[in-house]
Design a protein around this motif. Structure first.
Motif, mmCIF file in Angstrom:
data_model
loop_
_atom_site.group_PDB
_atom_site.id
_atom_site.type_symbol
_atom_site.label_atom_id
_atom_site.label_comp_id
_atom_site.label_asym_id
_atom_site.label_seq_id
_atom_site.Cartn_x
_atom_site.Cartn_y
_atom_site.Cartn_z
ATOM 1 N N ASP A 114 20.140 -16.485 -22.079
ATOM 2 C CA ASP A 114 20.105 -17.944 -21.966
ATOM 3 C C ASP A 114 21.459 -18.585 -22.234
ATOM 4 O OD1 ASP A 114 19.951 -17.037 -24.618
ATOM 5 O OD2 ASP A 114 18.978 -18.868 -25.299
ATOM 6 N N GLY A 119 21.857 -22.602 -19.562
ATOM 7 C CA GLY A 119 21.712 -22.582 -21.012
ATOM 8 C C GLY A 119 22.689 -23.494 -21.716
ATOM 9 N N PHE A 126 15.504 -22.957 -21.803
ATOM 10 C CA PHE A 126 14.945 -21.631 -21.575
ATOM 11 C C PHE A 126 13.938 -21.221 -22.638
ATOM 12 C CE2 PHE A 126 18.828 -20.880 -18.854
ATOM 13 C CZ PHE A 126 18.109 -20.826 -17.672
ATOM 14 N N GLN A 153 18.723 -17.191 -13.294
ATOM 15 C CA GLN A 153 18.841 -16.996 -14.741
ATOM 16 C C GLN A 153 17.453 -17.056 -15.386
ATOM 17 O OE1 GLN A 153 21.432 -19.834 -16.644
ATOM 18 N NE2 GLN A 153 21.767 -18.544 -18.435
ATOM 19 N N GLN A 154 16.644 -17.982 -14.926
ATOM 20 C CA GLN A 154 15.265 -18.088 -15.399
ATOM 21 C C GLN A 154 14.476 -16.829 -15.074
ATOM 22 O OE1 GLN A 154 12.647 -21.734 -14.807
ATOM 23 N NE2 GLN A 154 11.864 -20.447 -13.176
ATOM 24 N N ILE A 157 15.211 -14.099 -17.481
ATOM 25 C CA ILE A 157 14.598 -14.371 -18.780
ATOM 26 C C ILE A 157 13.105 -14.083 -18.743
ATOM 27 C CG2 ILE A 157 13.951 -16.299 -20.303
ATOM 28 C CD1 ILE A 157 16.853 -17.353 -19.813
#
Length: 280
Positions: A114, A119, A126, A153-154, A157
């Motif tokens: 994150d 982030g 996040f 990016q999500q 995660i």
């Protein structure tokens, strides 16, 4: 198509699917559906016996209250779109159903995934995403869950969250759906004028240009070249970064990276747009 609003209804649905020995695909959305969401649902339908889609505007992933307030909500239209493609079920929970009386994020170790990009610009975002996706996966118990690569990016995660909490759902990334201009499909596009939609094509054009030319530049010099491109446009660039897909660490030397992806966030008519593209 069935519409559920409670965890108990979901449990009954899951038990029915499970008793038949069938697979269940899941697509998590915040509504205001577009062709990109439908592509996720259709891939789920092609790979599973049953498909369920959730519609929930998650308050804990918005660091900006105004952004939460303005987020488009089109539940009736969304349900009609999902019914038209024959999705089996929709989960439409209330905030109270998802969070009870305490609307807050859990503290989940995201091992640095994150950091950087979203982030840095959306504090707490996040943790909110990780919290709600963990809860949805625990409630729905899908065989497979589908998420778009536009929020890469999500996606990384969410894969991490599914792994550390042993949620037994395969997390599948699906390629970003784009308009002919290259602009990524997004619910936020509903807030853009036709002119802005056209001007926003600079996001994809810049990423594609970076992919074609990155070996001619060092990472910082390439960032500066893209910043210059945006300075000559109507969009306000928030960030451009390069990160390694494996650990989301920013890249300062191409040769040190296992893989390279460019990330861009920009404001267009005050609407925040994000996108990314694999470079190598």
């Amino acid at each position: 198509m069935q519409v559920f609003k409670s965890a108990q209804e979901l449990s009954n649905f899951y038990n029915g699917v499970s008793s038949l020995g069938k697979s269940l695909g899941f697509v998590a959305t915040m509504g205001a559906l577009h062709e990109g969401h439908l592509a996720l649902a259709e891939q789920s339908q092609s790979e599973n016996d049953f498909t369920i889609v959730s519609i929930f505007v998650n308050p804990t992933q918005f660091n900006n209250p105004e952004d939460l307030e303005k987020y488009p909500r089109k539940d009736e239209q969304d349900i009609a779109m999902l019914s038209a493609i024959k999705v089996d079920a929709v989960f439409l929970p209330s905030v109270e159903e998802m969070y009870g009386k305490e609307v807050s994020s859990e503290s989940i170790d995201l091992i640095g995934l994150d950091k950087g990009m979203e982030g840095d610009y959306r504090p707490g975002h996040f943790q909110g995403v990780a919290t709600v996706v963990r809860r949805l996966l625990k409630m729905i118990k899908p065989t497979r869950a589908y998420f778009g690569e536009k929020d890469y990016q999500q996606l990384r995660i969410i894969k991490h969250v599914a792994e550390i909490f042993k949620l037994n759902s395969e997390i599948i990334g699906v390629a970003t759906q784009r308009y002919p201009s290259g602009l990524a499909m997004s619910s936020r596009n509903f807030r853009l004028s036709a002119q802005a939609m056209d001007e926003a094509r600079i996001i994809y054009q810049s990423m594609q240009w970076a992919k074609d030319n990155y070996l001619k530049y060092r990472p910082q010099a390439l960032k500066e070249a893209i910043i210059k491109r945006f300075a000559e446009s109507s969009l306000v660039l928030e960030y451009v970064d390069f990160a390694d897909d494996t650990d989301m660490q920013k890249i300062t030397d191409w040769q040190e990276a296992k893989s390279v992806r460019i990330y861009i966030a920009a404001l267009c008519e005050g609407v925040r747009l994000i996108d990314n593209l694999s470079i190598r």
